[in-house]
Design an enzyme around this catalytic site. Structure first.
Site, PDB file in Angstrom:
ATOM      1  N   GLU A   1       0.927  -0.422  -4.969  1.00 19.96           N
ATOM      2  CA  GLU A   1       0.056   0.628  -5.294  1.00 19.96           C
ATOM      3  C   GLU A   1       0.708   1.955  -5.188  1.00 19.96           C
ATOM      4  OE1 GLU A   1      -3.821   2.797  -3.345  1.00 19.96           O
ATOM      5  OE2 GLU A   1      -1.724   2.823  -2.370  1.00 19.96           O
TER       6      GLU A   1
ATOM      7  N   ASP B   1       0.976  -1.211  -0.027  1.00 21.62           N
ATOM      8  CA  ASP B   1       0.104   0.004   0.057  1.00 21.62           C
ATOM      9  C   ASP B   1       0.983   1.243   0.027  1.00 21.62           C
ATOM     10  OD1 ASP B   1      -2.538   1.413   0.633  1.00 21.62           O
ATOM     11  OD2 ASP B   1      -1.620   1.990   2.428  1.00 21.62           O
TER      12      ASP B   1
HETATM   13  C1  NAG Z   1      -5.983   1.487  -3.279  1.00 23.72           C
HETATM   14  C2  NAG Z   1      -5.741   1.623  -1.922  1.00 23.72           C
HETATM   15  O1  NAG Z   1      -5.372   0.715  -1.360  1.00 23.72           O
HETATM   16  N1  NAG Z   1      -5.803   3.055  -1.255  1.00 23.72           N
HETATM   17  C3  NAG Z   1      -5.202   3.058   0.238  1.00 23.72           C
HETATM   18  C4  NAG Z   1      -3.940   3.932   0.068  1.00 23.72           C
HETATM   19  O2  NAG Z   1      -3.718   4.032   1.484  1.00 23.72           O
HETATM   20  C5  NAG Z   1      -4.445   4.811   1.962  1.00 23.72           C
HETATM   21  C6  NAG Z   1      -3.758   4.927   3.344  1.00 23.72           C
HETATM   22  O3  NAG Z   1      -3.192   3.557   3.927  1.00 23.72           O
HETATM   23  C7  NAG Z   1      -5.841   4.141   2.195  1.00 23.72           C
HETATM   24  O4  NAG Z   1      -6.667   4.953   2.657  1.00 23.72           O
HETATM   25  C8  NAG Z   1      -6.412   3.694   0.884  1.00 23.72           C
HETATM   26  O5  NAG Z   1      -7.344   3.106   0.929  1.00 23.72           O
END
Ligand code: NAG
Ligand code: NAG
Ligand code: NAG
Ligand code: NAG
Ligand code: NAG
Ligand code: NAG
Ligand code: CA
Ligand code: CA
Length: 590
Positions: free
Chosen positions: A305, A237
């Protein structure tokens, strides 16, 4: 156009031979090695949002036993790999992206035993499980944070602490101008420690300090812990936020908004995509590779991500020195770059762009949706569901499906203010929450027309079920002659064909509204995907594009299509309804 296609074809088909021993293994050994190392290269990864998938105990919240009870569903569908959004112990301020114990399961989702049972059943069915790993920040309720606040030995620098300045009138000013992704200052004052801590997301998500080797060690241990429990890898993440500028320099104004609280107020040259982040990911890649080579089972993989510029994303695959990072960084172009207004040429352009920039020998991927973005049927239109699944499934490389997209589920945008739970939406207030909220794309999976769409036996579910569930649900789609689900299922079957696994990718823009691409490999039938991205019926002559003589047969047609599977097409006269997609087989005329 043709030349380009061929070059890309080469890039796609090479690189499937990583990791073979030099000593010349036997055919059988070679096959086993190939299965071990290359299993992920044509996978469709299905994202499960655990809170919304299946509730086993009637509390209105999805859980691990619920997921386990649905593993057969993946098998039936043809899905052999899933990734799960966070299931770890968490106060749930950001629905699990705020972890208070990295090695425990959130009680409402189940126990470690439930997790082991899930893995055991998944193994039995041949389904690989990828976990979400959230390294940038822990929860403020993590014991590490309490220890860090108290400056306990070994934990003083687990997080990013700074004094800031105290003005004469008593106002505390944060160390710099950095903004939180979810708005406001990225610095939060902690009275007890008497310092600010950095938090790029909510106040409840303090950023860990990766310049402290003890933090890296703690996270390595976390990865090993889950590897030992049988996961096939990690989806990592928010990687672009892991490091920040060590000198804490102010970021320049972006000029795109006048709202100083907005994340977009600044140009994030010091809080995103810092080069140390690559080194950390390369280190984790090594850790996973080492683990895979000294253990049975598949290559353990890493996907990341990050919404970053293309060139930065490509460096994740492999940096300028050739050092390997994650197996693949998520490609969000179908979410970020393309939308209902895009023309056929835009689709071809962004698909090609990824393939052209991707370093040689790596594998492409196509993410159609996730829990932070509007669903496909809401973004591109409900009529496009089949075409978009055809597109994702017939492109070279990996597909990523968010749960419910196989049914064409829609956002439930009309969730009331009272029922809204997504933190950034709550922060935005009653007048603004609706368009910010991520709740609409997180509503429970629509299994059937039973109460709560068969998701839960509770009177109330954590988020309301989309009211369209009586019509739009899996059971209906399993029973219907034609359905989004059945099309999705047939596309997964089709992916076993060599042309889709290894075939050259040869695209063409047929007109402003229609594009097509061939997947071609020596000695096999060529597959052709044609997609109409606009609301207009088309009559097409594709003889130029397919190099006659060929016989054309429809392999997959959409729910509302006038075409049917098996139908013979005349390449001089192909009709496509609005938003229609077709997958066609080209066979050489004898
Ligand atoms: C797509 C995804 O997983 N987004 C996450 C990115 O990180 C933030 C903080 O950890 C999350 O709020 C999101 O959902
Ligand atoms: C975290 O969870 C593990 C179970 O894996 C447990 O043994 C450990 O005590 C927990 N840590 C804390 C600080 O609660
Ligand atoms: C932060 O403040 C404390 C006391 O208020 C002081 O002892 C310390 O030197 C300061 N640190 C820095 C880096 O200025
Ligand atoms: C304190 O001074 C700063 C800088 O002059 C100003 O922005 C702020 O509003 C003042 N705060 C109070 C409580 O007076
Ligand atoms: C992986 O293994 C190599 C070779 O044994 C070793 O040098 C390296 O430190 C290991 N890396 C990690 C992250 O475990
Ligand atoms: C497509 O066109 C038809 C007929 O003109 C119209 O009724 C329909 O609303 C249009 N759909 C979209 C998504 O624009
Ligand atoms: Ca439950
Ligand atoms: Ca960080």
């Amino acid at each position: 156009m043709m030349g380009l296609g061929k070059v890309i074809a080469l890039a796609v088909s090479v690189g499937l031979v990583v990791g073979l021993a030099a000593a010349g293994p036997s055919k059988k050994e070679q096959k086993e090695l190939d299965a071990k190392n290359n299993w992920w290269k044509n996978e469709v990864f299905y994202q499960i949002y655990p809170r919304s998938f299946q509730d086993s105990d009637g509390d209105g919240i999805g859980d691990l036993p619920g997921i386990t009870s649905k593993l057969e569903y993946f098998k039936e569908t043809g899905i052999t790999a899933v990734w799960m959004s966070p299931i770890f112990e968490s106060p749930m301020v950001d629905f699990g992206y705020d972890i208070s114990n990295y090695t425990n399961i959130q009680p409402e989702y189940g126990t470690l035993e439930d997790f082991d049972a899930l893995i055991a059943k998944a193994n039995e069915l041949g389904i690989k499980v990828i976990l979400d790993f959230v390294p940038n920040h822990s929860s403020n309720k993590h014991p590490w944070f309490a220890k860090s606040i108290a400056r306990e030995a070994g934990y003083e620098d687990f997080y990013v602490w700074e004094n800031g300045t105290l003005l004469e009138n008593g106002t505390r000013v944060p160390p710099n101008n950095w903004r939180s992704v979810f708005s406001g200052s990225a610095w939060e004052w902690n009275e007890e420690r008497g310092q600010f801590y950095l938090r790029q997301f909510t106040y409840a998500q303090p950023d860990l300090n990766y310049r402290n080797p003890a933090v890296v060690q703690a996270m390595d241990d976390t990865l090993l812990y889950w590897l030992n429990r049988g996961v096939a890898g990690f989806r990592i993440d928010a990687v672009i936020y892991i490091y920040e500028d060590e000198q804490l320099r102010d970021e320049p104004l972006s000029g795109t908004t006048s709202d100083p609280n907005s994340f977009d107020y600044l140009e994030h040259i010091y809080t995103k995509n810092q080069k140390e982040g690559y080194t950390l990911l390369q280190h984790w890649r090594q850790l996973l590779d080492n683990y895979s080579s000294s253990n049975e089972g598949p290559l353990r993989i890493m996907m990341t991500e990050g919404y970053a510029p293309l060139a930065d994303l490509m460096d994740y695959y492999e940096d300028a020195q050739g050092v390997l990072g994650p197996e693949f960084p998520f490609n969000f172009d179908f979410i970020g770059e393309l939308n209902a207004d895009s023309l056929a040429a835009d689709f071809v352009f962004y698909i090609q762009r990824w393939l052209i920039y991707m370093p040689h020998g790596h594998v492409a991927n196509w993410v159609m949706g996730n829990h932070d973005n509007s669903r496909v049927a809401s973004r591109f239109g409900a009529q496009t569901v089949d075409a978009m699944n055809m597109l994702m499934m017939t492109l070279p490389g990996i597909g990523v499906t968010y749960y419910g997209e196989e049914l064409g589920m829609l956002d439930y945008r009309d969730i009331s203010w009272e029922q809204t739970v997504d933190q950034p939406a709550c922060d935005a207030g009653i007048d603004n929450y609706k368009w910010i909220s991520r709740d609409p794309e997180r509503t429970p999976m629509q299994w059937s027309d039973e109460p709560n769409a068969g998701f839960s036996s509770s009177d109330q579910t954590w988020l309301p079920v989309h009211p369209n569930y009586k019509e739009l649900n899996l059971r209906n789609q399993q029973q219907a002659e034609r359905s989004h689900y059945k099309i999705y299922q047939s596309l997964l079957k089709l992916r076993k064909q060599e042309a889709l696994k290894k075939g050259a990718f040869i695209p063409g823009v047929l007109n402003r509204r229609v594009f097509a691409f061939k997947r071609e490999i020596q000695g096999q039938n060529t597959l052709l995907t044609i997609i109409n991205v606009k609301n207009q019926t088309e009559q097409l002559d594709i003889t130029d594009f397919i190099d006659l003589p060929n016989r054309l047969h429809v392999l997959v047609a959409g729910v509302d299509s006038a075409h049917t599977a098996g139908e013979r097409l005349n390449p001089q006269e192909i009709s496509l309804a609005p938003y229609e997609g077709l997958v066609i087989q080209l066979s050489k005329r004898k």
